[in-house]
Design an enzyme around this catalytic site. Structure first.
Site, short mmCIF file in Angstrom:
data_model
loop_
_atom_site.label_atom_id
_atom_site.label_comp_id
_atom_site.label_asym_id
_atom_site.label_seq_id
_atom_site.Cartn_x
_atom_site.Cartn_y
_atom_site.Cartn_z
N LYS A 39 0.90 -1.16 -0.18
CA LYS A 39 0.27 0.03 0.25
C LYS A 39 1.06 1.29 -0.07
CE LYS A 39 -4.07 -0.64 2.39
NZ LYS A 39 -4.75 -0.47 3.89
N ARG A 109 -2.71 3.38 8.30
CA ARG A 109 -3.80 2.25 7.54
C ARG A 109 -2.00 0.85 7.60
NH1 ARG A 109 -5.05 4.94 2.09
NH2 ARG A 109 -5.81 3.24 1.51
N GLY A 118 -8.65 -7.44 4.00
CA GLY A 118 -9.16 -7.09 5.54
C GLY A 118 -8.53 -8.19 6.54
N MET A 120 -5.66 -6.82 8.72
CA MET A 120 -5.27 -5.41 9.76
C MET A 120 -6.09 -4.33 9.39
SD MET A 120 -1.66 -6.44 9.56
CE MET A 120 -1.12 -6.73 8.12
N ARG A 363 -3.18 -1.06 -6.22
CA ARG A 363 -2.92 -3.11 -6.15
C ARG A 363 -3.06 -3.26 -7.33
NH1 ARG A 363 -6.07 -3.98 -0.60
NH2 ARG A 363 -8.15 -4.57 -1.71
N HIS A 485 -16.20 -9.07 1.50
CA HIS A 485 -14.92 -9.12 1.96
C HIS A 485 -15.09 -11.13 1.26
CE1 HIS A 485 -13.22 -12.32 5.52
NE2 HIS A 485 -12.43 -11.05 4.93
N ARG A 607 -0.16 -48.19 -14.48
CA ARG A 607 0.05 -49.47 -13.30
C ARG A 607 -0.71 -50.69 -13.81
NH1 ARG A 607 -1.93 -44.47 -11.20
NH2 ARG A 607 -0.14 -44.08 -10.06
N ARG A 663 4.49 -50.31 -16.00
CA ARG A 663 5.21 -50.62 -15.02
C ARG A 663 5.04 -51.65 -14.83
NH1 ARG A 663 4.26 -47.92 -9.13
NH2 ARG A 663 1.63 -49.53 -9.80
N GLU A 790 12.70 -45.52 -6.53
CA GLU A 790 12.04 -45.36 -4.98
C GLU A 790 12.35 -45.52 -3.86
OE1 GLU A 790 8.23 -46.99 -6.17
OE2 GLU A 790 8.56 -48.49 -7.48
N SER A 809 13.25 -43.23 -14.34
CA SER A 809 11.45 -42.56 -13.84
C SER A 809 11.54 -42.79 -12.15
CB SER A 809 10.17 -42.99 -14.29
OG SER A 809 8.91 -42.51 -14.03
N GLY A 811 9.92 -42.56 -8.33
CA GLY A 811 8.60 -43.08 -7.89
C GLY A 811 8.92 -42.35 -6.98
N THR A 812 8.24 -40.75 -6.59
CA THR A 812 8.59 -40.24 -5.48
C THR A 812 7.60 -40.19 -4.54
OG1 THR A 812 7.61 -38.15 -6.16
CG2 THR A 812 9.89 -38.09 -6.48
N ASN A 813 6.56 -40.85 -4.36
CA ASN A 813 5.52 -41.22 -3.31
C ASN A 813 6.42 -42.14 -2.26
OD1 ASN A 813 4.06 -39.66 -4.74
ND2 ASN A 813 2.04 -41.43 -5.62
N CYS A 876 7.37 -39.67 -12.00
CA CYS A 876 5.77 -40.19 -12.37
C CYS A 876 5.38 -40.21 -10.89
CB CYS A 876 5.48 -41.89 -12.56
SG CYS A 876 6.92 -42.94 -11.91
N TYR A 896 11.51 -35.00 -18.01
CA TYR A 896 10.09 -34.41 -18.67
C TYR A 896 9.38 -35.58 -16.40
CZ TYR A 896 9.67 -40.35 -18.04
OH TYR A 896 9.21 -41.11 -17.41
P1 ADP Z 1 -7.78 -2.36 3.57
O1 ADP Z 1 -5.96 -3.25 4.10
O2 ADP Z 1 -8.13 -3.09 3.90
O3 ADP Z 1 -8.22 -2.13 1.94
P2 ADP Z 1 -7.57 0.11 3.97
O4 ADP Z 1 -6.10 0.85 4.44
O5 ADP Z 1 -8.11 0.20 2.00
O6 ADP Z 1 -8.18 -0.81 3.94
O7 ADP Z 1 -9.02 1.84 4.31
C1 ADP Z 1 -9.86 1.30 4.11
C2 ADP Z 1 -10.34 2.24 3.27
O8 ADP Z 1 -10.42 3.39 4.30
C3 ADP Z 1 -9.73 3.14 2.31
O9 ADP Z 1 -10.49 1.88 1.07
C4 ADP Z 1 -10.49 4.33 2.11
O10 ADP Z 1 -12.22 4.12 1.54
C5 ADP Z 1 -10.92 4.55 3.69
N1 ADP Z 1 -9.32 6.00 3.92
C6 ADP Z 1 -7.93 5.56 4.24
N2 ADP Z 1 -7.40 6.34 4.11
C7 ADP Z 1 -8.23 7.70 4.07
C8 ADP Z 1 -8.19 8.58 4.01
N3 ADP Z 1 -7.10 9.06 4.44
N4 ADP Z 1 -8.78 9.18 3.57
C9 ADP Z 1 -10.08 9.25 3.71
N5 ADP Z 1 -10.45 7.49 3.74
C10 ADP Z 1 -9.57 6.32 3.57
MG MG Z 2 -7.83 -0.53 0.66
MG MG Z 3 -8.77 -2.79 6.36
#
Ligand code: ADP
Ligand code: MG
Ligand code: MG
Length: 918
Positions: A39, A109, A118, A120, A363, A485, A607, A663, A790, A809, A811-813, A876, A896
């Site tokens: 990020k 963030r 989601g 952290m 991303r 999510h 086999r 075989r 093997e 060949s 036979g890694t099992n 194999c 192969y």
């Molecule tokens: P995640 O990794 O779960 O996508 P983010 O760090 O991207 O979490 O934050 C989730 C959401 O929070 C972002 O998609 C955005 O909508 C909002 N957010 C994060 N930072 C800011 C900011 N500086 N201003 C406005 N909204 C923010």
């Molecule tokens: Mg985000």
């Molecule tokens: Mg988040």
């Protein structure tokens, strides 16, 4: 100058812990993902590209690893760097952190090297307190927004930093809405929100024993520590385990000036993909909400609106393109710029504050296997990437999604006609799944452990549900969009998912789903079609995917399937770039033909024992096993000869022009004997011998340790007539076909050789039969004789072995079993414990143990080729279909790999990728 250089040690520079992004220039860039997290690196890159991004700074992942190494301490100098960088934001924006009149607010963030959706938590609106909130309201002239932001902040901070369950806050919000007759969050007025903030603060005090922190600096450090701490929370650890992410990488922390999507009707927040993440179609795809903040879109609190007209299927939801055309236009320009820059499909997050667009994240977007292929193939056609890059982008296992079954169309249509369509949701994760309904992740895990198929049904999923989602066949949610999510995680796992199915009323207490007058209880069957969004009552049959219908069944014409054509293009590229050959393990003509249509270039393991299990065959075979003497065995074998010959003919035909490695008999003889009295009695009857004699014989064949007992070549050595019969069947089949003009390439493979003399003895038998038979038929036949490797001793003496063998060949099992001294059938009781507790990195039966088994393979290859430089070597064991192991086979110079027909395409792609790896 030279003196200067000699005294400035680069190692002694002050370590840099914080990188600024803003003011059109960032200190970092996208190449610094390891240090800044994905990020942070991409925020920096966007700033450098001139894309509008609120300014901020990134605290490096090194600080996180230091933090853990030092038992929760921060490096000296970090504090000053943070203060300096806060000052930089203040200067750029002319706000002041903690100022009662003009407060700077920030988000905190997390961001690891690879995205962990989601995993952290983000804290928004940090810097607000009872005083700054008033200043913020005055400055923006928007009291409602100020208190809306504050109540969100208290909830997020209390949850993430102080560990107070969000549900308590949600309940207060719910109660407030009810009391005020508000339907949506946005219906609450400033005064309501003000009251709510007071309720929230009281709640914190009650739960926490002290009041909500008012000092912004204290808030900042609290949030930073919470992000670092969250790296090791259970859900993050589970996610890393599922996705094979190292626990040592650590996360970065991004501190960024807030922009506000909740400033009113000219503000919004949204997420989008530059191409469709489910199908890969090249169209801008996303969702947004007016007057909303942060994760409102993803959390499914309100149903998000489509981003553009093209996507507007439900007439009632206005798109961003219509509501804010200027912003939409700018967003399109930015996404195109980002895609052209990153040369890959992007997953972007944005916020519009009073008509001004800001990008908050970009991303590389997660996608289904189908989408991955379409995007890669189309990007090559668009000239964005080359074929090699396309191959690098597709994980071999993603192909499994293209091969997964779908619901049988007629059965599904019938079910819908019968009124079994429960509801329609979003087609969030393609694939068909039928299963029994469960309502919690824990239940999903419990039931799945009993080998039941389950569909996990939730209002929305959250990161705690990950393990349950992995255990379920499919996931169904009532809330949330294509970027929720549930949707993101399901696509990543290759699971079928229907999301945002608003018609479902889920009662977790009952537990049951109701839709109008229909009730679906826990344990009832439902079927979800993640490709269309349909949710159907009851179980539904599935049929083969398009690829399988074209290649395996021949029921679909290639020209009628776009998915097939893209797949085929990719496979042709794979063939162009791979060095390893790909064969298949097949025992039937049907499997051989299927594998061939998937691109197999021969059979690496046929086999023969599987052929003995047919009804009349098993009788003859049992007769052979139970015979007391050589003549008795010969008599029974003579019955088997024509049957085996016919089998081999059919297989050779299916693999015409390619080598077929057969075989000789491998399993211990008692595996073929009957166990039930009725069968024993029948056998006694056919062989006209007393039942007790048979029982005695069965007893005498019992072994304490069959894996290391009388099996493999040891059978053919003690009973040469078995090997002789099998060799004859193979050679006669080959000769008869050769006479018909069919191109046959038989290879006879001796199993479980430990000593060169074993191979020499078996080879002598085979060679005599082969030469004699070929002469009888008057055919010039090139039949190679080789061995499986093997047993460790075989690998260690491969130079001697190669004196007798024309091919090897692995036979890694068995090689894994014998190298580890580990029985695969018994490992289930402790191997999971080993992996859980990091005694072993992974299951050595799935991915080759490179250091042990792999080392033996290397020795085998080296010694074997020292005797016979042109020795052909393959694998194999089941590892031959596993991408990582295939890469290893490429590296150590095998010729192969051979794998099950289902995995041939995967192996072709993995082989190409191995060769493309520098
Ligand atoms: P995640 O990794 O779960 O996508 P983010 O760090 O991207 O979490 O934050 C989730 C959401 O929070 C972002 O998609 C955005 O909508 C909002 N957010 C994060 N930072 C800011 C900011 N500086 N201003 C406005 N909204 C923010
Ligand atoms: Mg985000
Ligand atoms: Mg988040």
């Amino acid at each position: 100058m030279s003196i200067n250089r000699s005294i400035s040690y680069p190692e002694e520079r002050m370590p840099k812990y914080v990188y600024y992004f803003g003011d059109k220039k960032a200190e970092g860039d996208t190449s610094m993902k390891n240090l800044l997290g994905g990020k942070g690196a991409n925020l920096a890159e966007m700033v450098n590209l001139g894309v509008p991004v609120p300014p901020g700074f990134t605290i490096t992942t090194e600080v996180c690893t230091d933090y853990y190494d030092s038992g929760g301490k921060y490096p000296a100098g970090l504090e000053k760097e943070i203060l300096d960088n806060v000052a930089k934001i203040e200067k750029e924006l002319q706000f002041k952190f903690g100022s009662p009149d003009n407060p700077l607010l920030v988000s905190i963030r997390s961001g690891a090297r690879v995205s962990m959706p989601g995993m952290m938590d983000t804290v928004l609106n940090l810097g607000l307190n009872d005083r700054t909130v008033e200043g913020f309201a005055r400055k923006t002239g928007n009291e409602r927004m100020a208190y809306d932001s504050y109540r969100r902040f208290i909830q997020m901070y209390s949850n993430v930093v102080m560990g107070i369950d969000s549900e308590h806050f949600e309940k207060l919000l719910h109660d407030k809405k009810k009391a005020k007759g508000a339907l949506l969050d946005t219906d609450l007025e400033a005064s309501d929100l003000k009251e709510l903030v007071e309720d929230y603060e009281k709640l914190v005090e009650k739960k926490n024993g002290k009041s909500f922190p008012q000092d912004p600096m204290e808030q900042l450090w609290g949030a930073i520590s919470a992000v670092f701490e969250s790296w090791n929370n259970d859900r993050a650890v589970t996610y890393r385990k599922l996705n094979k992410i190292s626990g040592d990488w650590g996360t970065a922390v991004n501190v960024q000036a807030m922009v506000f999507g909740n400033m009113g009707d000219d503000s919004a927040t949204g997420v989008a993909f530059t191409r469709d993440p489910a199908t890969g179609e090249n169209c801008f795809f996303g969702e947004y909400l007016v007057n909303a903040q942060g994760e409102d879109v993803v959390a499914g609190i309100r149903t998000p609106h489509p981003i553009n007209i093209a996507q507007r299927t439900d007439g009632s939801l206005e798109s961003l393109e219509e509501v804010m055309p200027e912003c939409y236009k700018e967003l399109v320009e930015i996404y195109q710029k980002l895609e052209a820059h990153y040369l890959d499909m992007q997953d972007i997050e944005f916020t519009i504050q009073e008509g001004r667009l800001f990008m908050l994240q970009t991303r590389t977007g997660k996608r289904t296997g189908i989408a991955a292929i379409r995007i890669a193939v189309e990007m090559v056609a668009e000239g964005l990437i080359d074929e090699e890059e396309a191959l690098r982008r597709i994980e071999p296992d993603q192909l499994l999604q293209l091969l997964a079954d779908v619901f049988e169309p007629e059965k599904k249509a019938q079910a819908i006609d019968d009124g079994r369509l429960l509801a329609r949701g979003l087609n969030a994760g393609p694939g068909a799944a039928s299963g029994q309904v469960v309502f919690t992740a824990e239940r999903a895990q419990e039931e799945a452990a009993k080998a039941k198929n389950v569909i996990l049904v939730r209002y929305e999923t959250s990161p705690e549900d990950i393990a349950g989602m992995a255990a379920a066949q499919g996931i169904l949610t009532a809330r949330g969009g294509m970027t929720s999510h549930a949707a993101v995680v399901a696509r990543g796992m290759g699971k079928s998912c229907v999301a945002g199915c608003g018609a479902l009323h889920i009662d977790y207490e009952a537990p049951a789903i109701t839709v109008d007058d229909k009730v679906v209880k826990e344990g009832d069957w439902i079927s979800i079609d993640g490709s269309t969004g349909e949710v159907i009552e009851g179980e539904l049959d599935t049929i083969a995917s398009e690829i399988n219908r074209v290649l395996a069944d021949g029921t679909l014409r290639p020209e009628d399937s776009q998915v097939y054509q893209e797949f085929d293009t990719l496979m042709q590229w794979a063939d162009r770039y791979r060095r390893l050959g790909v064969r298949t393990n097949a025992d039937t003509p049907k499997d051989a033909a299927i594998a061939r249509s998937f691109g197999a270039e021969g059979i690496g393991l046929c086999r023969t024992e599987h052929m003995f299990f047919g009804e009349e065959r098993i009788a003859a075979f049992r007769e052979m096993v139970l015979a007391d003497d050589h003549d008795g065995r010969e008599k029974a074998l003579l019955k088997l000869l024509p049957m085996q010959k016919e089998d081999f003919k059919a297989i050779f035909k299916a693999m015409e022009g390619f080598p077929v490695t057969i075989r000789t008999l491998d399993p211990p003889l008692h595996e073929f004997l009957p166990h039930r009295d009725k069968e024993i009695a029948e056998l006694a009857e056919t062989m006209s011998i007393p039942v007790n004699d048979i029982k005695r014989k069965i007893m005498s064949l019992k072994e304490t340790n069959p894996m290391l007992g009388h099996r493999g070549c040891r059978l053919g050595i003690v009973y040469p007539e078995i090997t002789r019969m099998q060799a004859r069947a193979i050679i006669e089949a080959a000769c008869e076909l050769a006479k018909e003009g069919v191109k046959v390439m038989p290879e006879i493979m001796i199993p479980l050789v430990g000593h060169v003399n074993e191979l020499a003895a078996q080879k002598k038998i085979v060679k005599e039969v082969a030469d004699g038979t070929a002469e009888e038929y008057g055919v010039q036949l090139d039949c190679k004789i080789g061995t499986m490797i093997e047993l460790p001793r075989c690998a260690l003496t491969a130079d001697e072995i190669a004196g007798e063998a024309q091919f090897f060949s692995f036979g890694t099992n068995d090689l894994t079993q014998t190298t580890f001294g580990l029985s695969r059938d018994d490992a289930g009781t402790f191997l999971p414990f080993y992996i859980e507790n990091k005694i072993l990195d992974g299951d050595p039966f799935q991915a080759i143990d490179r250091d042990g088994v792999g080392e033996l393979m290397k020795i085998g290859v080296k010694k074997g080729r020292s005797t016979r430089p042109d020795l052909k070597i393959g694998i194999c064991g089941e590892h031959g279909g596993e991408a990582g192991s295939i890469e290893f086979c490429h590296q150590i110079g095998l010729d192969y790999v051979s794998c099950s027909p289902r995995r041939v395409a995967i192996a072709r792609l993995a082989a190409a990728r191995a060769n493309l790896k520098k």
